[in-house]
Design a protein around this motif. Structure first.
Motif, mmCIF file in Angstrom:
data_model
loop_
_atom_site.group_PDB
_atom_site.id
_atom_site.type_symbol
_atom_site.label_atom_id
_atom_site.label_comp_id
_atom_site.label_asym_id
_atom_site.label_seq_id
_atom_site.Cartn_x
_atom_site.Cartn_y
_atom_site.Cartn_z
ATOM 1 N N ARG A 112 123.021 23.346 30.028
ATOM 2 C CA ARG A 112 123.173 24.803 29.967
ATOM 3 C C ARG A 112 122.217 25.417 28.949
ATOM 4 N N THR A 113 122.117 24.768 27.797
ATOM 5 C CA THR A 113 121.285 25.317 26.735
ATOM 6 C C THR A 113 119.816 25.347 27.142
ATOM 7 N N PHE A 114 119.320 24.263 27.733
ATOM 8 C CA PHE A 114 117.916 24.246 28.149
ATOM 9 C C PHE A 114 117.677 25.179 29.337
ATOM 10 N N ALA A 115 118.723 25.405 30.145
ATOM 11 C CA ALA A 115 118.590 26.381 31.229
ATOM 12 C C ALA A 115 118.369 27.781 30.658
ATOM 13 N N TRP A 116 119.128 28.136 29.626
ATOM 14 C CA TRP A 116 118.925 29.434 28.981
ATOM 15 C C TRP A 116 117.558 29.500 28.315
ATOM 16 N N LEU A 117 117.097 28.380 27.796
ATOM 17 C CA LEU A 117 115.775 28.356 27.175
ATOM 18 C C LEU A 117 114.694 28.677 28.200
ATOM 19 N N MET A 118 114.869 28.151 29.409
ATOM 20 C CA MET A 118 113.903 28.426 30.473
ATOM 21 C C MET A 118 114.022 29.863 30.987
ATOM 22 N N LEU A 119 115.224 30.389 31.011
ATOM 23 C CA LEU A 119 115.437 31.738 31.532
ATOM 24 C C LEU A 119 114.978 32.816 30.557
ATOM 25 N N LEU A 120 115.248 32.610 29.261
ATOM 26 C CA LEU A 120 115.042 33.670 28.279
ATOM 27 C C LEU A 120 113.814 33.471 27.412
ATOM 28 N N GLY A 121 113.029 32.437 27.672
ATOM 29 C CA GLY A 121 111.811 32.221 26.890
ATOM 30 C C GLY A 121 110.795 33.331 27.112
#
Length: 282
Positions: A112-121
């Motif tokens: 989940r955390t890396f998914a948000w990193l990809m979405l909000l980078g």
């Protein structure tokens, strides 16, 4: 032996060894942490005195508490809305929503955390989309700050907020709501004066659960915060693995434990904790 059997059910003798083992496995590490906090590197309260010697530790503790409070607030608000919708929708829709809720528990927090990193980078889907439609001229800094940490933590905590509220709402007799409306109360009056107070045990349980779990967050602040948002759990990890200051780490862990116990004690002065966690209301 007969006198003992009259006072103690034989079944307790069977589970007593297991209970002693559980108590030892839980109580032993806790006592060890408390012991380390006052003995390492030397006996005394020097580790606790660090809280007053500088503002670094106080800032970390305050950052943790502030983020946990905001996370709890938004998680409970969103969780209450979702639980309310689940209770009042059709059974098929409720099944779909409950399935999605349970699936979220099976997804790793790291994923989940890396998914948000990809979405909000800076080059993530959100920023690219906003730039393409002309809403922003340059990427918004969602990551490496408290905003990114809050987004990740709230997203992870919403399912934990929903479940206690869902159980509390399902136990309400809908005839009470009908009686309120039949007596002339509007929909908003029925909600604020009848429905909300009746769901208060679930609301309190949800708040406690989310806040306590948020205190121990490590992966999400470390990844989405990018080292700029230091919370207690990450600082404890640094003290244990990098600087090897076990006494300082134990002191912070002890403060977190004592804080949780104090919260539960204060809550017990206003309502029965057995009711909050699903027990009988007597």
């Amino acid at each position: 032996m007969q006198a003992l059997n009259r006072h103690i059910h034989p079944g307790w003798l069977i589970i007593a060894p297991l209970m002693l083992m559980v108590v030892a496995l839980y109580l032993g590490p806790i006592l060890n942490i408390l012991w380390l906090s006052v003995t390492d590197p030397e006996p005394g309260f020097s580790n606790y005195a660090k809280l007053t010697e500088g503002d670094a530790l106080i800032r970390i503790v305050w950052t943790t508490v502030r983020i946990c409070i905001i996370t709890t607030l938004f998680s409970v608000i969103f969780g209450y809305s979702i639980a309310y919708a689940m209770v009042h929708c059709h059974q098929r829709q409720k099944t779909y929503m409950l399935t999605l809720l349970l699936v979220s528990f099976w997804i790793s927090i790291l994923v989940r955390t890396f998914a948000w990193l990809m979405l909000l980078g800076r080059k993530g889907l959100v920023n690219v989309t906003l730039e393409d439609i002309g809403l922003i001229a340059e990427p918004v800094a969602f990551m490496r700050n408290e905003l990114g940490v809050l987004i990740g933590m709230v997203h992870y905590m919403i399912p934990y907020a929903v479940l206690p509220l869902l159980v509390s709402m399902q136990s309400i007799d809908q005839r009470v709501m009908d009686a309120s409306r039949n007596l002339g109360a509007s929909g908003s009056q029925t909600f604020w004066r009848v429905y909300l107070p009746m769901t208060m045990p679930g609301l309190v349980a949800s708040t406690l659960l989310v806040f306590i779990l948020s205190l121990g967050f490590y992966v999400t602040p470390a990844v989405l915060g990018g080292g700029k948002v230091l919370m207690v759990a990450e600082y404890i990890s640094v003290q244990l693995l990098v600087t090897l200051k076990w006494g300082t780490a134990a002191m912070l862990a002890a403060i977190m434990l004592i804080g949780v116990l104090v919260m539960l004690w204060i809550m017990s002065r206003f309502m029965k904790l057995s009711t909050v966690f699903g027990g009988a209301a007597r």
